[in-house]
Scaffold this motif. Structure first.
Motif, mmCIF file in Angstrom:
data_model
loop_
_atom_site.group_PDB
_atom_site.id
_atom_site.type_symbol
_atom_site.label_atom_id
_atom_site.label_comp_id
_atom_site.label_asym_id
_atom_site.label_seq_id
_atom_site.Cartn_x
_atom_site.Cartn_y
_atom_site.Cartn_z
ATOM 1 N N GLU A 1 0.852 -1.189 0.000
ATOM 2 C CA GLU A 1 0.000 0.000 0.000
ATOM 3 C C GLU A 1 0.883 1.231 0.000
ATOM 4 O O GLU A 1 2.046 1.186 0.406
ATOM 5 C CB GLU A 1 -0.961 0.001 1.168
ATOM 6 C CG GLU A 1 -0.337 0.078 2.519
ATOM 7 C CD GLU A 1 -1.362 0.046 3.642
ATOM 8 O OE1 GLU A 1 -1.202 0.843 4.579
ATOM 9 O OE2 GLU A 1 -2.324 -0.748 3.586
ATOM 10 N N GLU B 1 1.161 7.317 1.286
ATOM 11 C CA GLU B 1 0.229 8.455 1.253
ATOM 12 C C GLU B 1 -1.137 7.991 1.749
ATOM 13 O O GLU B 1 -1.638 6.943 1.355
ATOM 14 C CB GLU B 1 0.104 8.997 -0.172
ATOM 15 C CG GLU B 1 -0.887 10.116 -0.306
ATOM 16 C CD GLU B 1 -1.154 10.510 -1.759
ATOM 17 O OE1 GLU B 1 -2.007 11.381 -1.950
ATOM 18 O OE2 GLU B 1 -0.541 9.953 -2.680
ATOM 19 N N ARG B 2 -1.736 8.778 2.595
ATOM 20 C CA ARG B 2 -3.046 8.467 3.148
ATOM 21 C C ARG B 2 -4.063 9.470 2.609
ATOM 22 O O ARG B 2 -3.735 10.625 2.365
ATOM 23 C CB ARG B 2 -3.036 8.543 4.679
ATOM 24 C CG ARG B 2 -1.931 7.754 5.357
ATOM 25 C CD ARG B 2 -1.971 6.291 5.090
ATOM 26 N NE ARG B 2 -3.083 5.649 5.783
ATOM 27 C CZ ARG B 2 -3.316 4.349 5.754
ATOM 28 N NH1 ARG B 2 -2.521 3.551 5.087
ATOM 29 N NH2 ARG B 2 -4.338 3.844 6.398
ATOM 30 N N ASP C 1 -8.844 7.411 7.624
ATOM 31 C CA ASP C 1 -8.118 7.516 6.361
ATOM 32 C C ASP C 1 -7.718 6.122 5.892
ATOM 33 O O ASP C 1 -7.881 5.136 6.608
ATOM 34 C CB ASP C 1 -6.903 8.439 6.478
ATOM 35 C CG ASP C 1 -5.823 7.902 7.404
ATOM 36 O OD1 ASP C 1 -5.967 6.785 7.931
ATOM 37 O OD2 ASP C 1 -4.817 8.594 7.596
ATOM 38 N N ALA C 2 -7.223 6.074 4.665
ATOM 39 C CA ALA C 2 -6.803 4.805 4.072
ATOM 40 C C ALA C 2 -5.659 5.081 3.116
ATOM 41 O O ALA C 2 -5.394 6.233 2.746
ATOM 42 C CB ALA C 2 -7.971 4.175 3.316
ATOM 43 N N ALA C 3 -4.974 4.032 2.719
ATOM 44 C CA ALA C 3 -3.895 4.170 1.742
ATOM 45 C C ALA C 3 -4.458 4.700 0.425
ATOM 46 O O ALA C 3 -5.560 4.323 0.011
ATOM 47 C CB ALA C 3 -3.219 2.825 1.517
#
Length: 151
Positions: free
Chosen positions: A66, A69-70, A83-85
């Motif tokens: 992954e 950066e989020r 948040d997520a990748a």
């Protein structure tokens, strides 16, 4: 929704298929080969801005990565600091040298798939990948060239 892709080394049959579809392939297009699992892992580790999150190397292998950066995720109901990748990629399959058939399945970010296959061309030669939904080949000739596929 995302698409599953299958990666294949370019051989005479794949080359002919691409030409039958009218793809602008180079006249001299050498054969490629499947990467080994360590080569695949090395290529994934070399992609800047990403980290490996799963390393199952024995056959059947399963690797995941992954982006560092989020991006914010719109959750229902809203949760603070969710948040997520920004990009994800899972690569799995069979690459055991003694296996009767080899398979590389790719699932995730299209641009990350292209970058990974471009990286692999330096050791494995030209590669091709196809979506499981339409089966149209996309050729990755070298690390420097853009993919060649249907428009």
């Amino acid at each position: 929704m995302s698409i599953n892709y299958i990666a294949l080394p370019v051989d005479d049959e794949i080359r002919c298929w691409g030409r039958e579809l009218g793809l602008a392939l180079p006249s001299e297009l050498p054969a490629g080969r499947y990467p080994s699992t360590p080569e695949l892992l090395d290529a994934m580790e070399s992609l800047a801005g990403h980290e490996i999150t799963n390393r199952k190397l024995d056959d059947p292998f399963n690797l995941a990565m992954e982006s560092l950066e989020r991006v914010p995720v719109d959750a229902m109901p809203p949760f603070p600091n969710t948040d997520a990748a920004a990009s994800l990629l899972t690569v799995s399959g069979h690459l055991d040298p003694d296996a009767p058939r080899k398979l590389i399945s790719l699932h995730g970010d299209y641009d990350l798939i292209v970058r990974l296959l471009q990286q692999l061309t330096s050791t494995c030669g030209p590669l091709c990948f196809c979506a499981d939904c339409d089966g149209q080949p996309i050729f990755v000739i070298s690390a420097e060239s853009e993919p060649i596929g249907p428009v």
